[in-house]
Design a protein around this motif. Structure first.
Motif, PDB file in Angstrom:
ATOM      1  N   ILE A 141       0.820  -1.202   0.000  1.00  0.00           N
ATOM      2  CA  ILE A 141       0.000   0.000   0.000  1.00  0.00           C
ATOM      3  C   ILE A 141       0.858   1.258   0.000  1.00  0.00           C
ATOM      4  O   ILE A 141       0.414   2.326  -0.419  1.00  0.00           O
ATOM      5  CB  ILE A 141      -0.967  -0.030   1.192  1.00  0.00           C
ATOM      6  CG1 ILE A 141      -2.249   0.675   0.821  1.00  0.00           C
ATOM      7  CG2 ILE A 141      -0.374   0.574   2.420  1.00  0.00           C
ATOM      8  CD1 ILE A 141      -3.380   0.350   1.695  1.00  0.00           C
ATOM      9  N   TYR A 182       1.276   3.185  -3.286  1.00  0.00           N
ATOM     10  CA  TYR A 182       0.280   4.125  -3.770  1.00  0.00           C
ATOM     11  C   TYR A 182       0.217   5.380  -2.918  1.00  0.00           C
ATOM     12  O   TYR A 182      -0.524   6.290  -3.244  1.00  0.00           O
ATOM     13  CB  TYR A 182      -1.103   3.455  -3.782  1.00  0.00           C
ATOM     14  CG  TYR A 182      -1.152   2.268  -4.697  1.00  0.00           C
ATOM     15  CD1 TYR A 182      -1.046   0.990  -4.197  1.00  0.00           C
ATOM     16  CD2 TYR A 182      -1.272   2.442  -6.063  1.00  0.00           C
ATOM     17  CE1 TYR A 182      -1.065  -0.097  -5.039  1.00  0.00           C
ATOM     18  CE2 TYR A 182      -1.296   1.365  -6.901  1.00  0.00           C
ATOM     19  CZ  TYR A 182      -1.189   0.095  -6.386  1.00  0.00           C
ATOM     20  OH  TYR A 182      -1.201  -0.977  -7.217  1.00  0.00           O
ATOM     21  N   GLN A 183       1.009   5.423  -1.846  1.00  0.00           N
ATOM     22  CA  GLN A 183       0.927   6.586  -0.984  1.00  0.00           C
ATOM     23  C   GLN A 183       1.432   7.839  -1.662  1.00  0.00           C
ATOM     24  O   GLN A 183       1.073   8.941  -1.260  1.00  0.00           O
ATOM     25  CB  GLN A 183       1.721   6.351   0.308  1.00  0.00           C
ATOM     26  CG  GLN A 183       0.879   5.749   1.391  1.00  0.00           C
ATOM     27  CD  GLN A 183       1.651   5.519   2.653  1.00  0.00           C
ATOM     28  OE1 GLN A 183       2.860   5.692   2.685  1.00  0.00           O
ATOM     29  NE2 GLN A 183       0.970   5.119   3.691  1.00  0.00           N
ATOM     30  N   PHE A 197      -1.135  10.326  -2.739  1.00  0.00           N
ATOM     31  CA  PHE A 197      -2.031  10.856  -1.728  1.00  0.00           C
ATOM     32  C   PHE A 197      -1.341  11.836  -0.812  1.00  0.00           C
ATOM     33  O   PHE A 197      -1.691  11.971   0.345  1.00  0.00           O
ATOM     34  CB  PHE A 197      -2.613   9.709  -0.889  1.00  0.00           C
ATOM     35  CG  PHE A 197      -3.707   8.963  -1.580  1.00  0.00           C
ATOM     36  CD1 PHE A 197      -3.408   8.004  -2.510  1.00  0.00           C
ATOM     37  CD2 PHE A 197      -5.022   9.223  -1.309  1.00  0.00           C
ATOM     38  CE1 PHE A 197      -4.398   7.321  -3.166  1.00  0.00           C
ATOM     39  CE2 PHE A 197      -6.029   8.547  -1.955  1.00  0.00           C
ATOM     40  CZ  PHE A 197      -5.712   7.595  -2.873  1.00  0.00           C
ATOM     41  N   GLN A 198      -0.348  12.518  -1.359  1.00  0.00           N
ATOM     42  CA  GLN A 198       0.416  13.424  -0.509  1.00  0.00           C
ATOM     43  C   GLN A 198      -0.229  14.796  -0.510  1.00  0.00           C
ATOM     44  O   GLN A 198       0.281  15.727  -1.105  1.00  0.00           O
ATOM     45  CB  GLN A 198       1.849  13.554  -1.028  1.00  0.00           C
ATOM     46  CG  GLN A 198       2.556  12.253  -1.200  1.00  0.00           C
ATOM     47  CD  GLN A 198       2.968  11.694   0.126  1.00  0.00           C
ATOM     48  OE1 GLN A 198       3.142  12.429   1.072  1.00  0.00           O
ATOM     49  NE2 GLN A 198       3.107  10.399   0.202  1.00  0.00           N
ATOM     50  N   VAL A 199      -1.377  14.895   0.108  1.00  0.00           N
ATOM     51  CA  VAL A 199      -2.045  16.193   0.154  1.00  0.00           C
ATOM     52  C   VAL A 199      -2.502  16.463   1.562  1.00  0.00           C
ATOM     53  O   VAL A 199      -2.733  15.551   2.335  1.00  0.00           O
ATOM     54  CB  VAL A 199      -3.281  16.263  -0.764  1.00  0.00           C
ATOM     55  CG1 VAL A 199      -2.904  16.723  -2.120  1.00  0.00           C
ATOM     56  CG2 VAL A 199      -3.988  14.939  -0.800  1.00  0.00           C
ATOM     57  N   ASP A 200      -2.666  17.732   1.863  1.00  0.00           N
ATOM     58  CA  ASP A 200      -3.278  18.143   3.117  1.00  0.00           C
ATOM     59  C   ASP A 200      -4.670  18.663   2.851  1.00  0.00           C
ATOM     60  O   ASP A 200      -5.058  18.890   1.713  1.00  0.00           O
ATOM     61  CB  ASP A 200      -2.451  19.250   3.765  1.00  0.00           C
ATOM     62  CG  ASP A 200      -1.171  18.698   4.350  1.00  0.00           C
ATOM     63  OD1 ASP A 200      -0.257  19.487   4.601  1.00  0.00           O
ATOM     64  OD2 ASP A 200      -1.105  17.472   4.559  1.00  0.00           O
ATOM     65  N   THR A 201      -5.389  18.886   3.947  1.00  0.00           N
ATOM     66  CA  THR A 201      -6.757  19.370   3.805  1.00  0.00           C
ATOM     67  C   THR A 201      -6.800  20.688   3.054  1.00  0.00           C
ATOM     68  O   THR A 201      -7.635  20.910   2.174  1.00  0.00           O
ATOM     69  CB  THR A 201      -7.392  19.563   5.192  1.00  0.00           C
ATOM     70  OG1 THR A 201      -7.171  18.389   5.955  1.00  0.00           O
ATOM     71  CG2 THR A 201      -8.853  19.838   5.077  1.00  0.00           C
ATOM     72  N   VAL A 214      -6.419  20.342  -0.699  1.00  0.00           N
ATOM     73  CA  VAL A 214      -7.585  19.788  -1.378  1.00  0.00           C
ATOM     74  C   VAL A 214      -8.669  20.847  -1.506  1.00  0.00           C
ATOM     75  O   VAL A 214      -9.307  20.991  -2.553  1.00  0.00           O
ATOM     76  CB  VAL A 214      -8.112  18.553  -0.619  1.00  0.00           C
ATOM     77  CG1 VAL A 214      -9.401  18.087  -1.201  1.00  0.00           C
ATOM     78  CG2 VAL A 214      -7.093  17.454  -0.688  1.00  0.00           C
ATOM     79  N   TYR A 237      -6.618  11.643  -4.297  1.00  0.00           N
ATOM     80  CA  TYR A 237      -7.635  11.671  -3.244  1.00  0.00           C
ATOM     81  C   TYR A 237      -8.834  12.496  -3.696  1.00  0.00           C
ATOM     82  O   TYR A 237      -9.971  12.051  -3.644  1.00  0.00           O
ATOM     83  CB  TYR A 237      -7.029  12.262  -1.967  1.00  0.00           C
ATOM     84  CG  TYR A 237      -8.031  12.472  -0.876  1.00  0.00           C
ATOM     85  CD1 TYR A 237      -8.732  13.646  -0.756  1.00  0.00           C
ATOM     86  CD2 TYR A 237      -8.285  11.458   0.035  1.00  0.00           C
ATOM     87  CE1 TYR A 237      -9.661  13.819   0.233  1.00  0.00           C
ATOM     88  CE2 TYR A 237      -9.210  11.629   1.034  1.00  0.00           C
ATOM     89  CZ  TYR A 237      -9.897  12.815   1.131  1.00  0.00           C
ATOM     90  OH  TYR A 237     -10.827  12.974   2.117  1.00  0.00           O
ATOM     91  N   TRP A 258     -12.654  10.963  -4.433  1.00  0.00           N
ATOM     92  CA  TRP A 258     -13.763  11.160  -3.503  1.00  0.00           C
ATOM     93  C   TRP A 258     -14.791  12.132  -4.044  1.00  0.00           C
ATOM     94  O   TRP A 258     -15.959  12.057  -3.664  1.00  0.00           O
ATOM     95  CB  TRP A 258     -13.239  11.593  -2.135  1.00  0.00           C
ATOM     96  CG  TRP A 258     -12.649  10.434  -1.434  1.00  0.00           C
ATOM     97  CD1 TRP A 258     -11.337  10.203  -1.197  1.00  0.00           C
ATOM     98  CD2 TRP A 258     -13.350   9.275  -0.928  1.00  0.00           C
ATOM     99  NE1 TRP A 258     -11.167   8.999  -0.570  1.00  0.00           N
ATOM    100  CE2 TRP A 258     -12.387   8.414  -0.393  1.00  0.00           C
ATOM    101  CE3 TRP A 258     -14.683   8.900  -0.877  1.00  0.00           C
ATOM    102  CZ2 TRP A 258     -12.726   7.198   0.194  1.00  0.00           C
ATOM    103  CZ3 TRP A 258     -15.010   7.697  -0.292  1.00  0.00           C
ATOM    104  CH2 TRP A 258     -14.036   6.858   0.233  1.00  0.00           C
ATOM    105  N   THR A 305     -18.591  10.998  -4.195  1.00  0.00           N
ATOM    106  CA  THR A 305     -19.646  11.846  -3.647  1.00  0.00           C
ATOM    107  C   THR A 305     -20.701  12.132  -4.690  1.00  0.00           C
ATOM    108  O   THR A 305     -21.906  12.087  -4.409  1.00  0.00           O
ATOM    109  CB  THR A 305     -19.061  13.170  -3.149  1.00  0.00           C
ATOM    110  OG1 THR A 305     -17.916  12.908  -2.367  1.00  0.00           O
ATOM    111  CG2 THR A 305     -20.068  13.938  -2.339  1.00  0.00           C
ATOM    112  N   LEU A 334     -22.869   9.113  -5.161  1.00  0.00           N
ATOM    113  CA  LEU A 334     -23.800   8.882  -4.062  1.00  0.00           C
ATOM    114  C   LEU A 334     -24.904   9.920  -4.035  1.00  0.00           C
ATOM    115  O   LEU A 334     -26.062   9.581  -3.787  1.00  0.00           O
ATOM    116  CB  LEU A 334     -23.039   8.894  -2.733  1.00  0.00           C
ATOM    117  CG  LEU A 334     -22.182   7.671  -2.508  1.00  0.00           C
ATOM    118  CD1 LEU A 334     -21.520   7.753  -1.157  1.00  0.00           C
ATOM    119  CD2 LEU A 334     -23.009   6.415  -2.589  1.00  0.00           C
TER     120      LEU A 334
END
Lengths: 295, 215
Positions: free
Chosen positions: A74, A77-78, A81-85, A88, A116, A120, A124, A127
């Motif tokens: 895993i 694949y990291q 995903f190297q982002v902060d809130t 994003v 990320y 998502w 979203t 959904l």
């Protein structure tokens, strides 16, 4: 300065001119130096032998922190995903505000594309479309007929994921064929298209309201806004081509974007003027679109 | 060969035989639960599960769920919820609806766990599933209450009441899982990890709200 000495070894410049016994050991692996050898009176220690210890370390030895991860771990694949809130949120806001000269892609995504946000945002969107479609059914059918339609989730997932993957693939190969260079990597294209779906999330909640003109205008406005962000992103690249061709390709991108939004609106939410009860068959997309074409 | 076997089997010389009991005779404090009666085992496991339920309901201590994880609670909760969410089903299709809800929850939990691991969280796969499953308890309670409320006569106001009950349960669930899972992440990425959990519980709450049945 490293240069090749006469005996073929890569040495430091200073040591190659030094004929005496003083050698400059610039870089050698620790294990290569055997203390016993020097003390045992090895007579063949001369310039060429000691030059072996000045070979540089192999390149991979310098990276002690980053190991080579495999496809099934895993950690491999990291790196996507190297982002902060904060980042994003920045990218999300950038994808819904079209600025004529500044491409948000260059300023926010280019250095660090991530997966990320796009993933998502798509989930979203899937959904909200599925839940809102079920809500529309709930209010239109009586309490005895209503069933939670799980097939809406799979159908919306299919439509949205196909769009999210198809357009970047098409654009990637289009750029490779037309421009003969890779202007945007596939990951960056996925990023752009993923974030461009952000504006449709509140729009899909707005689609519940069964007013015909409201649905159409909100669809048009949303696709024009996010489409223009897409155009601003791709414009610098495509501008180097012929004027008519570049305008045509931009129009195609905008059109496909609009088409996607229209498809989703018509399949899940459309309330035609003729009858209040919307069609509930969602067997194929095309028959539903054909049967509910408005006047 | 034959000679060797015969000589081995019918040896008249004394062979050193090591004998003894297989059970551990030395230390009674060892964790050997093989000998205890079944009632004790069930009682112990059940009390562990119930204790975790209470931690999920009133999230004050954040270690038990993570360190001593088990999957009984999530299994019971998800199965019960999937049974409760059968709507207007005939005999033949009820199996399909149960499977859909179950698979939805399973895929949701897996996606959330992989997401938090990809963002650098230090939580393992089963710990995360354990926490997500146990925190479903308030939503299950609200589904029960909704089922009972459906038998009351006032229909229109019941929509609003059911909606409110489920929303309260949803906020309770989110608060519990924030207490447990929020600590395992770097503060800069906490919202990135909590957002998929929000989506997951939101989906489950909407399934409960849209659930009606006819008599």
């Amino acid at each position: 300065m490293m240069m090749f000495a006469s005996d073929g070894f890569l040495t430091d410049n200073s040591s190659s001119t030094n004929t005496g016994q003083t050698h400059v050991f610039t870089s050698f692996p620790n294990s290569a130096v055997d203390v016993d050898d020097e003390h045992s009176g090895n007579k063949t220690i001369n310039q060429s032998d000691s030059n072996q210890y000045t070979l540089p370390l192999p390149a991979t030895a310098n990276e002690t922190t980053s190991e080579q991860y495999h496809l099934w771990q895993i950690e491999y694949y990291q790196k996507y995903f190297q982002v902060d809130t904060r980042q994003v949120v920045e990218r999300l806001i950038g994808s819904i505000t079209p600025r004529p000269n500044k491409s948000y892609f260059d300023s926010t995504i280019r250095q660090n594309p991530d997966l990320y946000g796009p993933f998502w945002v798509c989930v979203t969107f899937i959904l909200t479309v599925a839940i809102s479609g079920n809500i529309v059914d709930y209010f239109h059918k009586s309490a005895t007929e209503f069933q939670i339609d799980f097939s809406k989730i799979t159908l919306s997932a299919l439509l949205i994921l196909i769009y999210w993957w198809l357009m970047p693939t098409a654009i990637y190969f289009f750029f490779r064929w037309r421009l003969n260079r890779i202007e945007y990597t596939f990951l960056e294209l996925l990023c752009i298209y993923g974030y461009s779906l952000t504006i449709f999330i509140p729009i899909s909640i707005l689609w519940i309201i069964p007013i015909n003109w409201l649905q159409w205008t909100s669809t048009l406005i949303a696709s024009i806004i996010s489409g223009s962000v897409l155009i601003v992103t791709f414009w610098p690249t495509i501008n180097s081509d012929h004027k008519r061709f570049s305008a045509l390709s931009m129009l195609i991108i905008l059109f496909v974007h609009l088409l996607m939004a229209l498809c989703i609106m018509l399949v899940f939410f459309h309330v035609s003027d003729k009858n209040i009860n919307p069609t509930t068959e969602t067997t194929t997309v095309f028959t539903t679109v054909l049967s509910t074409t408005p006047k | 060969m034959n000679n060797d076997q015969n000589s081995f089997l019918s040896s008249s010389q004394p062979i050193d035989i090591i004998d003894g009991n297989i059970t551990s005779t030395s230390n009674q404090n060892e964790l050997s639960t093989l000998d205890e009666p079944i009632f004790e085992t069930i009682k112990r496991d059940l009390s562990a599960v119930l204790r975790k339920f209470s931690h999920a309901l009133i999230p004050r201590q954040s270690l038990t769920l993570l360190q001593q994880w088990d999957l009984w609670g999530p299994l019971i909760l998800v199965t019960t919820l999937a049974i409760l969410l059968q709507t207007n089903t005939t005999k033949t299709s009820s199996g399909m609806h149960f499977a859909e809800v179950f698979i939805l929850m399973l895929i949701g939990s897996i996606a959330i766990t992989i997401n938090s691991q990809l963002l650098g969280g230090k939580i393992s796969f089963f710990q995360s599933i354990c926490v997500l499953g146990y925190c479903l308890l308030p939503l299950l309670i609200s589904a029960f209450i909704n089922n009972f409320l459906f038998y009351l006569p006032y229909k229109s106001i019941l929509h609003i009441i059911r909606f409110l009950i489920v929303m309260i349960a949803f906020t309770w669930t989110m608060y519990a899982s924030i207490c447990f899972l929020g600590q395992t992440q770097h503060p800069n990425r906490r919202i990135l990890v909590l957002y998929p959990i929000f989506l997951f519980y939101f989906l489950v709450s909407w399934l409960i709200i849209l659930h009606t049945h006819s008599k």
